[in-house]
Design an enzyme around this catalytic site. Structure first.
Site, PDB file in Angstrom:
ATOM      1  N   ASP A 132      46.951  45.974  24.852  1.00  0.00           N
ATOM      2  CA  ASP A 132      45.866  46.730  25.477  1.00  0.00           C
ATOM      3  C   ASP A 132      46.183  48.184  25.169  1.00  0.00           C
ATOM      4  O   ASP A 132      47.072  48.780  25.781  1.00  0.00           O
ATOM      5  CB  ASP A 132      45.859  46.460  26.987  1.00  0.00           C
ATOM      6  CG  ASP A 132      44.976  47.445  27.766  1.00  0.00           C
ATOM      7  OD1 ASP A 132      44.236  48.218  27.132  1.00  0.00           O
ATOM      8  OD2 ASP A 132      45.055  47.435  29.014  1.00  0.00           O
TER       9      ASP A 132
ATOM     10  N   LYS B  41      42.851  57.710  22.175  1.00  0.00           N
ATOM     11  CA  LYS B  41      41.856  56.651  22.017  1.00  0.00           C
ATOM     12  C   LYS B  41      40.429  57.214  21.960  1.00  0.00           C
ATOM     13  O   LYS B  41      39.563  56.653  21.301  1.00  0.00           O
ATOM     14  CB  LYS B  41      41.985  55.672  23.183  1.00  0.00           C
ATOM     15  CG  LYS B  41      41.087  54.449  23.069  1.00  0.00           C
ATOM     16  CD  LYS B  41      41.322  53.531  24.241  1.00  0.00           C
ATOM     17  CE  LYS B  41      40.426  52.332  24.208  1.00  0.00           C
ATOM     18  NZ  LYS B  41      40.655  51.470  25.380  1.00  0.00           N
TER      19      LYS B  41
ATOM     20  N   GLU C  96      37.635  44.415  25.488  1.00  0.00           N
ATOM     21  CA  GLU C  96      38.438  44.468  26.717  1.00  0.00           C
ATOM     22  C   GLU C  96      37.862  43.585  27.830  1.00  0.00           C
ATOM     23  O   GLU C  96      38.615  42.826  28.451  1.00  0.00           O
ATOM     24  CB  GLU C  96      38.575  45.921  27.191  1.00  0.00           C
ATOM     25  CG  GLU C  96      39.530  46.702  26.300  1.00  0.00           C
ATOM     26  CD  GLU C  96      39.451  48.213  26.460  1.00  0.00           C
ATOM     27  OE1 GLU C  96      38.803  48.690  27.410  1.00  0.00           O
ATOM     28  OE2 GLU C  96      40.041  48.923  25.622  1.00  0.00           O
TER      29      GLU C  96
ATOM     30  N   ASP D 197      35.816  48.317  35.052  1.00  0.00           N
ATOM     31  CA  ASP D 197      37.092  48.826  34.531  1.00  0.00           C
ATOM     32  C   ASP D 197      37.190  50.318  34.807  1.00  0.00           C
ATOM     33  O   ASP D 197      36.534  51.125  34.143  1.00  0.00           O
ATOM     34  CB  ASP D 197      37.164  48.532  33.019  1.00  0.00           C
ATOM     35  CG  ASP D 197      38.497  48.973  32.399  1.00  0.00           C
ATOM     36  OD1 ASP D 197      39.261  49.700  33.070  1.00  0.00           O
ATOM     37  OD2 ASP D 197      38.763  48.588  31.244  1.00  0.00           O
TER      38      ASP D 197
HETATM   39  P1  ADP Z   1      43.556  53.121  30.933  1.00  0.00           P
HETATM   40  O1  ADP Z   1      42.864  51.824  30.827  1.00  0.00           O
HETATM   41  O2  ADP Z   1      42.641  54.300  31.072  1.00  0.00           O
HETATM   42  O3  ADP Z   1      44.568  53.352  29.887  1.00  0.00           O
HETATM   43  P2  ADP Z   1      44.914  52.184  33.402  1.00  0.00           P
HETATM   44  O4  ADP Z   1      44.055  51.022  33.620  1.00  0.00           O
HETATM   45  O5  ADP Z   1      46.359  51.941  33.168  1.00  0.00           O
HETATM   46  O6  ADP Z   1      44.375  53.186  32.308  1.00  0.00           O
HETATM   47  O7  ADP Z   1      44.763  53.122  34.695  1.00  0.00           O
HETATM   48  C1  ADP Z   1      45.526  54.255  34.870  1.00  0.00           C
HETATM   49  C2  ADP Z   1      45.114  54.939  36.146  1.00  0.00           C
HETATM   50  O8  ADP Z   1      45.279  54.051  37.241  1.00  0.00           O
HETATM   51  C3  ADP Z   1      45.942  56.169  36.446  1.00  0.00           C
HETATM   52  O9  ADP Z   1      45.087  57.216  36.845  1.00  0.00           O
HETATM   53  C4  ADP Z   1      46.820  55.718  37.601  1.00  0.00           C
HETATM   54  O10 ADP Z   1      47.180  56.775  38.452  1.00  0.00           O
HETATM   55  C5  ADP Z   1      45.917  54.738  38.302  1.00  0.00           C
HETATM   56  N1  ADP Z   1      46.629  53.764  39.142  1.00  0.00           N
HETATM   57  C6  ADP Z   1      47.571  52.869  38.759  1.00  0.00           C
HETATM   58  N2  ADP Z   1      48.004  52.140  39.796  1.00  0.00           N
HETATM   59  C7  ADP Z   1      47.317  52.581  40.876  1.00  0.00           C
HETATM   60  C8  ADP Z   1      47.330  52.244  42.263  1.00  0.00           C
HETATM   61  N3  ADP Z   1      48.134  51.282  42.753  1.00  0.00           N
HETATM   62  N4  ADP Z   1      46.483  52.911  43.077  1.00  0.00           N
HETATM   63  C9  ADP Z   1      45.679  53.879  42.607  1.00  0.00           C
HETATM   64  N5  ADP Z   1      45.633  54.254  41.327  1.00  0.00           N
HETATM   65  C10 ADP Z   1      46.444  53.612  40.455  1.00  0.00           C
HETATM   66 MG    MG Z   2      42.181  50.059  30.152  1.00  0.00          MG
END
Ligand code: ADP
Ligand code: MG
Length: 495
Positions: free
Chosen positions: A8, A70, A147, A169
């Site tokens: 991912d 990205k 995704e 998402d």
């Molecule tokens: P992407 O798909 O954009 O790469 P992610 O799905 O990994 O990103 O999401 C990252 C975001 O999720 C960050 O802003 C992070 O702070 C937030 N995040 C991760 N875990 C938690 C949580 N338990 N509660 C709130 N926000 C979270």
């Molecule tokens: Mg993502």
């Protein structure tokens, strides 16, 4: 078959997964974390930092740090640093190479193949760029999958029966909503919508602003003007936000965050969930309009959706879940980890390809009709929308003037019978057509879409066998030899 991993490749974070004994497992990186920030930093001494270490120095080294590469995939992006010109593919490849290395360390074997996910709305050029990045990283990219489709696989969506699914998402910097229909093993992305500038980063910013204001009131110092202080605050605000998904109240304490002529200053603040939820209410509101749009485009009402799936770290925020549940009028599925499900779905797809997972097939479809332009601005479809991929089809055309030697093939995507109302994907010329009265030559045009959603077109004069073929791509796509040179460069840099 050699080991396949699922990747991912996220805007904010990337995750790797594989199939072990028929089950998907998330692979921790070399620091033991399942999430690797999609961050790359070039240090002055030539070293390249990837992941958490790169992210943690981003504010103080912003000109040499790439945080959301990205967003630039498939665009004509160039960054010049220390005499090297980097494309978005090269920077993405550095992240993927590190992921590959971490997977190899963890598994104790070499990893050659990968399935990589992309947003459902990614264009042909963006998909191709992600595939090229995978290649540059030293991986053989077996498949690019959507995704939300990967998420559906993780949530155990089976190939029997028919189901309407909404996938929300909310990641670090982007919000995507997709409506899928799964019917007899075919996943149709019926609609997608979203907001390219809404995600966890905005929740962090709201908290940072609140904390900085409080600090200013108490100490009369603006922390946002101080790079080092802001870096620390950014890290701690994100941690606090994450903790608030579990705890009802948290305290942030950053000793010596800054100093003035009266001495060092410490930051201390307590924030409860109620305050946080008030602060982020305007962000929660922004979740609804794209969801409405996607449902409307799919011709559906919220109550027709059978399942609501959550993807992305920010869907862990209880208020985000509540906002989605309230709008959809039903509880969200919580059976899988929203941060890992896209990667595990990619691994499941890898397992299907490797023959390790047998009772599951999911196939994506092509979202738009493909065809060519003919005389009088007419659009002639060759592959209709919603055809499951991979697929291939052809039609036979002819010339419009006597002794015409060259035929132009203009490739279009869209649903209008007027060529000019559709999206132009490219043009090419078939020369060496047999000299004959108009209408006599037979020119066969074949369209193929591979399993990654990448389109290629071929034209052949059936009488002379002269043929011409192209893969649809943006002009800035590197050649094979450029890819090879860039791949070697990345290998030298990262080992
Ligand atoms: P992407 O798909 O954009 O790469 P992610 O799905 O990994 O990103 O999401 C990252 C975001 O999720 C960050 O802003 C992070 O702070 C937030 N995040 C991760 N875990 C938690 C949580 N338990 N509660 C709130 N926000 C979270
Ligand atoms: Mg993502």
């Amino acid at each position: 078959m050699a080991r396949i991993i699922g990747i991912d490749f996220g805007t904010t974070n990337s995750v790797i997964s594989t199939i072990d004994n028929g089950k998907p497992v998330v692979i921790p990186n070399s620091s033991g974390d399942t999430l690797t920030p999609s961050a790359v930093a070039f240090q002055k001494n030539g070293d390249v930092l990837i992941g958490r270490t790169a992210k943690n120095q981003a504010v103080i080294n912003s000109e040499r740090t790439f945080l959301s590469i990205k967003r630039h995939m498939g665009a004509d992006f160039r960054a010049r640093l220390d005499g090297v010109s980097y494309s978005s593919q090269m920077i993405a490849a550095m992240i993927m190479r590190r992921l590959k290395q971490d997977a190899e360390k963890y598994l104790g074997e070499t990893v050659e193949h990968a399935v990589i996910t992309v947003p459902a709305y990614f264009s042909d050029a963006q998909r191709q760029a992600v595939k090229d990045a995978g290649k540059l990283s030293g991986l053989n990219v077996l498949r690019i999958i959507n995704e939300p489709t990967a998420a559906a696989l993780s949530y155990g969506i089976r190939s029997e029966g028919s189901e309407l699914i909404a996938v929300f998402d909310l990641g670090g910097g982007t919000y995507d909503i997709s409506i899928l229909e799964v019917c007899d093993g075919v996943v149709e992305v019926k609609a997608t919508s979203g907001n390219n500038h809404l995600g966890g980063d905005d929740f962090d910013s709201v908290l940072i602003e609140y904390i900085a204001k409080d600090f200013q009131r108490k100490n009369n110092i603006d922390l946002t003007k101080d790079r080092m202080a802001l870096q620390k605050l950014r890290e701690d605000a994100e941690k606090a936000k994450i903790m608030l998904s579990e705890a009802s109240e948290i305290s942030i304490s950053i000793p010596f965050i800054t100093a003035d002529n009266t001495g060092p200053k410490h930051l201390d603040i307590t924030i409860n969930r109620e305050v946080f939820e008030k602060l982020v209410a305007p962000l929660l509101e922004k979740l609804i309009a794209p969801a409405k749009q996607a449902l409307e485009d799919a011709g559906l009402m919220p109550e027709q959706i059978d399942r609501v799936l959550l993807v992305g770290g920010s869907t862990r925020i209880p208020a985000v879940q509540q906002a989605i549940e309230q709008f959809m009028g039903k509880p969200v599925s919580k059976s899988v980890n929203p941060v890992e499900c896209v990667a595990t779905g990619a691994a499941i797809q890898a397992g299907i390809l490797a023959g390790e997972i047998k009772d599951l097939i999911l196939v994506d479809i092509t979202p738009m009709t493909l065809g060519i332009e003919t005389e009088g601005n007419r659009f002639i479809p060759i592959i209709k929308r919603n055809t499951s991929i991979p697929c291939s089809d052809f039609k036979t055309f002819t010339t419009i003037s006597d002794n015409q030697r060259v035929v132009e093939v203009h490739i279009l995507q869209g649903e209008s019978d007027r060529a000019s109302a559709n999206i132009s994907l490219g043009k090419f010329q078939l020369s060496g057509v047999r000299q004959a009265p108009r209408g006599e030559p037979r020119i066969e045009v074949t369209f193929s879409i591979d399993a990654n959603g990448i389109v290629s077109v071929a034209a052949v004069d059936l009488d002379t066998n002269h043929s011409q073929a192209i893969t649809i791509k943006e002009m800035n796509r590197p050649t094979d030899s450029q890819l090879e040179t860039q791949g070697l460069f990345i290998e030298r840099k990262l080992g």
